[in-house]
Every structure is written in structure tokens, then in C-alpha cells.
Design a protein around this motif. Structure first.
Motif, PDB file in Angstrom:
ATOM      1  N   GLN A  36      17.863  46.606  63.985  1.00 33.38           N
ATOM      2  CA  GLN A  36      16.691  45.794  64.318  1.00 33.38           C
ATOM      3  C   GLN A  36      15.820  45.553  63.087  1.00 33.38           C
ATOM      4  OE1 GLN A  36      15.721  44.590  67.682  1.00 33.38           O
ATOM      5  NE2 GLN A  36      14.567  43.297  66.287  1.00 33.38           N
ATOM      6  N   ASP A  74      15.003  41.985  61.429  1.00 30.42           N
ATOM      7  CA  ASP A  74      13.605  41.573  61.308  1.00 30.42           C
ATOM      8  C   ASP A  74      13.266  41.210  59.865  1.00 30.42           C
ATOM      9  OD1 ASP A  74      13.236  41.981  64.023  1.00 30.42           O
ATOM     10  OD2 ASP A  74      12.252  43.928  63.783  1.00 30.42           O
ATOM     11  N   ASN A 125      14.878  41.623  74.365  1.00 25.77           N
ATOM     12  CA  ASN A 125      13.458  41.377  74.561  1.00 25.77           C
ATOM     13  C   ASN A 125      13.126  39.964  74.102  1.00 25.77           C
ATOM     14  OD1 ASN A 125      12.970  41.400  71.700  1.00 25.77           O
ATOM     15  ND2 ASN A 125      12.898  43.627  71.758  1.00 25.77           N
ATOM     16  N   ASP A 126      11.914  39.524  74.408  1.00 30.03           N
ATOM     17  CA  ASP A 126      11.542  38.139  74.110  1.00 30.03           C
ATOM     18  C   ASP A 126      11.630  37.808  72.626  1.00 30.03           C
ATOM     19  OD1 ASP A 126      11.112  37.737  76.783  1.00 30.03           O
ATOM     20  OD2 ASP A 126       8.937  37.919  76.681  1.00 30.03           O
ATOM     21  N   ALA A 127      11.209  38.741  71.777  1.00 27.51           N
ATOM     22  CA  ALA A 127      11.247  38.485  70.329  1.00 27.51           C
ATOM     23  C   ALA A 127      12.680  38.322  69.849  1.00 27.51           C
ATOM     24  CB  ALA A 127      10.548  39.607  69.570  1.00 27.51           C
ATOM     25  N   ASN A 128      13.578  39.161  70.324  1.00 24.83           N
ATOM     26  CA  ASN A 128      14.980  39.058  69.905  1.00 24.83           C
ATOM     27  C   ASN A 128      15.643  37.810  70.471  1.00 24.83           C
ATOM     28  OD1 ASN A 128      14.717  41.361  68.444  1.00 24.83           O
ATOM     29  ND2 ASN A 128      16.297  42.503  69.510  1.00 24.83           N
ATOM     30  N   ALA A 134      14.125  34.957  71.108  1.00 25.96           N
ATOM     31  CA  ALA A 134      13.626  33.842  70.299  1.00 25.96           C
ATOM     32  C   ALA A 134      14.290  33.821  68.919  1.00 25.96           C
ATOM     33  CB  ALA A 134      12.109  33.937  70.157  1.00 25.96           C
ATOM     34  N   ALA A 135      14.457  34.982  68.318  1.00 25.52           N
ATOM     35  CA  ALA A 135      15.090  35.060  67.000  1.00 25.52           C
ATOM     36  C   ALA A 135      16.558  34.647  67.078  1.00 25.52           C
ATOM     37  CB  ALA A 135      14.953  36.471  66.432  1.00 25.52           C
ATOM     38  N   LYS A 146      16.709  30.966  67.285  1.00 27.45           N
ATOM     39  CA  LYS A 146      16.435  30.415  65.956  1.00 27.45           C
ATOM     40  C   LYS A 146      17.700  30.467  65.089  1.00 27.45           C
ATOM     41  CE  LYS A 146      13.590  31.185  61.858  1.00 27.45           C
ATOM     42  NZ  LYS A 146      12.522  31.974  61.246  1.00 27.45           N
TER      43      LYS A 146
END
Length: 148
Positions: A44, A48, A78-81, A83-84, A87
Motif C-alpha cells: 500500500q 501510494d 476502500n474508496d481511495a484504492n 479511485a486510484a 486512475k
């Protein structure tokens, strides 16, 4: 003495070539290796850091971006992952459509399904709103005063 200098120079040139050629893919390989040994926290962090570094991110090819998306969805949902990962897949798709399709087809079905869904979501995010939303035309045949 001359042979020693030539050997040292060739060693330095080889190291420079390895550093220059493998620098963009090394974080991706490290993230994949971390997942393989069960160190999701390290994977992670690597992802990141890679996503935060726009130069390194832009240096990745389509397959490397797909690999990052896979790592992101493997380590945490999770939402951040999410979205990433979207992307990464969008960028990969902009570089090489066929490579993205080939990558998704080559991985196990459970993660392939997730990446395929995220890829579709990313595709729809790039479509202008006016092409997605069609407003209904008023229907003159309906009389709002009449009750059925």
C-alpha cells in the motif's frame, strides 16, 4: 592497472544502465513482491508513493499501471484504492487498449472481474455528461388534470 580501470568503468556504466532502465518498474515489482509475501501495508505504501509522484506515475507503461491497479485492489477494497485503481486503468487505457484487455484476460477471474468493472466505470467517467444524460421531452398526450 589499465585492465582494472576498464573493469571499473564497465561496472559503473552497467550500474548506470540498470538504474536508468529499471527505475520506473522497480516500485511496481516491489509492490507485487510485497503482496506475494503478505506484506499488504508495504504494498500500500509503495503504491501510494508511486501515485503521489506524478513523474514516476507517468513513466509507467500500460501493463505496469494494470499491475498497480491489481495490487491496489488486492491490498484493500476502500474508496481511495478504488479511485486510484480507476486512475491507473484510465491512464493504461489511454496508452494501450490492447495491453489492458490482455492483462485483464490473463489474471484470475476473481480479480479480473473487479478490474473489468473498474475499467468500465473509468470509461464512463471520460464520457461527457451530455452524451450520457438524455432528458425526456414533455409528453403532450398526458393530461395532468385527469385522474385515472
Amino acid at each position: 592497472m589499465r585492465q582494472l580501470i576498464i573493469t571499473i568503468l564497465s561496472f559503473v556504466v552497467m550500474l548506470l544502465c540498470l538504474c536508468a532502465c529499471g527505475s520506473a518498474g522497480a516500485p511496481v515489482d516491489n509492490a507485487v513482491a510485497a503482496v506475494e509475501v503478505g506484506d499488504n501495508a508495504a504494498a500500500q505504501r509503495i503504491c501510494d508513493d508511486l501515485l503521489a509522484d506524478s513523474v514516476a506515475f507517468n513513466d509507467l507503461d500500460a501493463v505496469a499501471l494494470c499491475r498497480v491497479a491489481r495490487v491496489l485492489m488486492t491490498v484493500a477494497d476502500n474508496d481511495a484504492n478504488i479511485a486510484a485503481a480507476v486512475k491507473c486503468l484510465n491512464r493504461a487505457r489511454s496508452l494501450d487498449d490492447a495491453a489492458v484487455d490482455a492483462f485483464i484476460d490473463s489474471i484470475p477471474a476473481d480479480i479480473a472481474t473487479i478490474l473489468h468493472t473498474l475499467d468500465r466505470v473509468g470509461t464512463y467517467l471520460n464520457i461527457p455528461r451530455e452524451n450520457l444524460v438524455v432528458e425526456d421531452a414533455p409528453n403532450d398526450s398526458i393530461n395532468s388534470d385527469s385522474i385515472i
